[in-house]
Design a protein around this motif. Structure first.
Motif, short mmCIF file in Angstrom:
data_model
loop_
_atom_site.label_atom_id
_atom_site.label_comp_id
_atom_site.label_asym_id
_atom_site.label_seq_id
_atom_site.Cartn_x
_atom_site.Cartn_y
_atom_site.Cartn_z
N PHE A 196 0.84 -1.20 0.00
CA PHE A 196 0.00 0.00 0.00
C PHE A 196 0.88 1.26 0.00
O PHE A 196 0.62 2.22 -0.71
CB PHE A 196 -0.93 -0.03 1.22
N GLU A 197 1.97 1.22 0.79
CA GLU A 197 2.91 2.35 0.81
C GLU A 197 3.55 2.54 -0.56
O GLU A 197 3.71 3.67 -1.03
CB GLU A 197 4.01 2.13 1.86
N THR A 198 3.94 1.44 -1.20
CA THR A 198 4.60 1.54 -2.50
C THR A 198 3.66 2.13 -3.55
O THR A 198 4.08 2.89 -4.43
CB THR A 198 5.11 0.16 -2.95
N GLY A 245 10.50 8.64 15.49
CA GLY A 245 9.70 7.59 14.89
C GLY A 245 9.63 7.74 13.38
O GLY A 245 9.89 8.82 12.83
N GLU A 246 9.23 6.65 12.74
CA GLU A 246 9.14 6.66 11.28
C GLU A 246 7.92 7.46 10.83
O GLU A 246 6.86 7.36 11.44
CB GLU A 246 9.03 5.23 10.74
N VAL A 247 8.09 8.24 9.79
CA VAL A 247 6.95 8.93 9.19
C VAL A 247 6.82 8.41 7.75
O VAL A 247 7.83 8.19 7.08
CB VAL A 247 7.13 10.47 9.21
N ASP A 248 5.56 8.19 7.31
CA ASP A 248 5.38 7.56 6.00
C ASP A 248 5.62 8.51 4.84
O ASP A 248 6.30 8.17 3.88
CB ASP A 248 3.98 6.95 5.91
N GLY A 249 5.04 9.70 4.87
CA GLY A 249 5.22 10.59 3.73
C GLY A 249 4.68 11.98 3.98
O GLY A 249 4.16 12.27 5.08
N VAL A 265 1.85 12.46 6.51
CA VAL A 265 0.67 11.60 6.43
C VAL A 265 1.06 10.19 6.87
O VAL A 265 2.15 9.71 6.54
CB VAL A 265 0.05 11.62 5.02
N GLU A 266 0.20 9.57 7.65
CA GLU A 266 0.39 8.18 8.07
C GLU A 266 -0.52 7.30 7.22
O GLU A 266 -1.70 7.60 7.06
CB GLU A 266 0.05 8.04 9.56
N LEU A 267 0.04 6.24 6.64
CA LEU A 267 -0.75 5.33 5.81
C LEU A 267 -1.04 4.05 6.58
O LEU A 267 -0.16 3.53 7.28
CB LEU A 267 0.03 4.98 4.54
MG MG Z 1 5.33 3.65 8.55
#
Ligand code: MG
Ligand code: A3P
Ligand code: MG
Length: 401
Positions: A196-198, A245-249, A265-267
Motif C-alpha cells: 500500500f505504501e509503494t 519515529g518513522e513517518v510515512d510521507g 501523512v500516516e498510511l
Molecule cells: Mg510507517
C-alpha cells in the motif's frame, strides 16, 4: 522473571533491588480534561537508505499520491524485501541524529527532554504488546523496556532480546488447522501494508514527477529498508519528551519555517467494513479499537492526517478514507466509546511523573508490564547505563561538557 543482561559491562546488582509498582487500574482517576500537551515540533531527522543504512539527510522522505483502487496488493509478494532488525538497534540512530544536530547548531541549542525514546515505546501498532499510551484500554497489554538516567534525562529503550524471543516463538508455531481459505499468513498481511505504501508514495513531489515515473515507482519491488524518521520535542503536562519515529510521507513539501506544522501523512491498511445495512456493533467496535493505535501513533509525532486504505479479505484495495488525527478521539467518544483519549494522555502523564520519581539514581532499570497483571514493575538491574546509550553518544556529551 530474571532480566537477562544484554551486554558486557558492569555486573548485575549484587543485592536484590527494590521493586516499585504502578497500577493502571482504576482508570477513573485518569478521566476528565486532559493534561496539556505541547504540539510536537521537529528537532532533528534522519533517513535509512535502501540498505537500511543511516543517512543524515532527508533522502528517505516520500510524497503521497492517491493509489489505484482495485489494485491487488498480493502482487509482487514473492519479491518482498522485508527488513527486520536482527541486532538490537538500541537508541543509536536517534542519539546519532541528536548529537549531529548539536554539532551543527551548537550546544546552547541542544534539544532537551526529561525523556528520550522511540515513539514505539509510547505506542506501537500491530504487535501483541501495546505500549505506554494505549495500555489503559488493553487488558492484554504487556511490555518490557530498559531505562537509564543520564545527566537529568531518562532514556528508554525496548527490551529487544525479549521481543526477539517472542517473535521466534511465534514464527515457529505451526499454522492453525481448519484455516479459512480467506485467512492470510502474517507475512502476507505485513506485505499488504508495505505494498500500500509503494502504491501511495513516491520519492519526489508529485507536481514535478512525470506520470511514467510515478507508474514505474508504483510497480517497483516492495521493500521496507528505506525510511525517514522524524524526531520531535513534545510534552505531556510538565514532562518533556524527545521522541523519534518513522513517518510515512508528506502531503505537501516540508515548510521552511520551523513553526509551521509539517504535513506528514500516516498510511494504514484495514479490512473493509461490511456495507452499512449489514454492519454490526462489533464491526464498528473492532475498527474503533484500531483507531486508538492509529491515533496514538500519529498524535505523538504531530502527524495531522491518516489515510486508511480499506481492502477486501484477500487484499484488493477497495476504498480510501482520510482521518484528521485530532478528530479521532471525538469520533470514538460519540461512537462506541471503546476508548478515551483523555484517559490515555492522563495515564501517560501520571506514569511518566512516577517514572521520574522512581528513577532518581543512575543504573539500568527494567520497566515491565506483564500480561493481564495491570501493574508496571520497575527495578534496578544493573549499574551504569548498559548499552542504552552508545559509546559514541557518551563520548560526544563528555567532550562538550
Ligand atoms: Mg510507517
Ligand atoms: P499496516 O499498518 O497498514 O498494516 P506503519 O503503518 O507503522 O507505517 O507500518 C507499515 C506497515 O508495516 C504496516 O502496515 C504493516 O504491514 C507492517 N507492520 C508494522 N508493524 C508491524 C508488526 N509489528 N508486525 C507485522 N507487521 C507490521
Ligand atoms: Mg503506515
Amino acid at each position: 522473571f530474571a532480566p537477562q543482561p544484554t551486554s558486557s559491562g558492569p555486573p548485575p546488582v549484587a543485592t536484590p533491588s527494590e521493586v516499585h509498582r504502578f497500577s493502571i487500574q482504576p482508570l477513573n482517576r485518569f478521566r476528565g480534561a486532559s493534561a496539556s500537551i505541547k504540539r510536537p515540533r521537529e528537532v532533528a531527522h534522519f533517513s535509512y537508505d535502501n540498505n537500511h543504512e543511516y543517512q543524515e539527510d532527508e533522502s528517505g522522505i516520500s510524497y503521497y499520491i492517491p493509489p489505484p483502487l482495485g489494485a491487488d496488493m498480493k502482487e509482487g509478494f514473492e519479491s518482498f524485501r522485508h527488513y527486520e532488525d536482527k541486532e538490537d538497534p538500541h537508541l543509536d540512530s536517534l542519539l546519532q541524529a541528536l548529537a549531529s544536530r548539536e554539532r551543527q547548531e551548537g550546544r546552547e541549542k541542544k534539544a532537551q527532554g526529561d525523556f528520550v525514546t522511540w515513539r514505539g515505546m509510547m505506542t506501537k501498532v500491530r504487535t501483541n504488546s501495546s505500549q505506554i499510551m494505549t495500555a489503559p484500554f488493553d487488558n492484554f497489554a504487556e511490555f518490557s523496556m530498559f531505562a537509564t538516567l543520564h545527566d537529568g534525562t531518562i532514556y528508554i529503550e525496548e527490551d529487544f532480546p525479549s521481543r526477539a524471543a517472542d517473535r521466534a516463538a511465534e514464527s515457529s508455531r505451526p499454522p492453525q488447522r481448519n484455516q479459512h481459505p480467506d485467512q492470510q499468513s502474517r507475512e502476507m498481511m505485513t506485505y499488504w501494508g508495505y505494498k500500500f505504501e509503494t502504491l501511495s508514495l513516491i520519492p519526489t513531489p508529485p507536481a514535478t514527477t512525470p506520470r511514467e515515473e510515478i507508474a514505474k515507482h508504483q510497480r517497483s519491488v516492495v521493500s521496507n529498508h528505506a525510511q525517514h524518521c522524524s524526531i520531535v520535542g513534545t510534552s505531556f503536562g510538565p514532562h518533556s519528551l524527545i521522541l523519534g519515529g518513522e513517518v510515512d510521507g508528506l502531503l505537501a513539501p516540508k515548510p521552511s519555517d520551523p513553526e509551521t506544522p509539517i504535513q506528514w501523512v500516516e498510511l494504514k491498511t484495514s479490512e473493509e467494513l461490511p456495507p452499512p445495512h449489514q454492519q454490526q456493533h462489533r464491526d464498528i467496535m473492532k475498527f474503533e479499537r484500531k483507531l486508538l493505535k492509529f491515533w496514538a501513533q500519529s498524535f505523538l509525532l504531530g502527524v495531522p492526517k491518516i489515510i486508511v486504505g480499506f481492502r477486501s479479505k484477500s487484499g484488493i484495495l477497495r476504498s480510501l478514507q482520510t482521518f484528521n488525527t485530532h478528530e479521532i478521539p471525538g469520533m470514538v467518544r460519540r461512537g462506541t466509546g471503546v476508548w478515551d483519549g483523555n484517559v490515555c494522555i492522563n495515564f501517560a502523564t501520571d506514569f511518566l511523573g512516577w517514572l521520574k520519581e522512581t528513577i532518581k539514581d543512575e543504573g539500568v532499570y527494567s520497566v515491565v508490564l506483564r500480561k493481564k497483571s495491570g501493574i508496571v514493575e520497575v527495578k534496578k538491574v544493573k549499574e551504569g547505563t548498559g548499552r542504552i546509550l552508545s559509546e559514541e553518544f557518551l563520548n560526544w556529551r563528555k567532550q562538550t561538557d
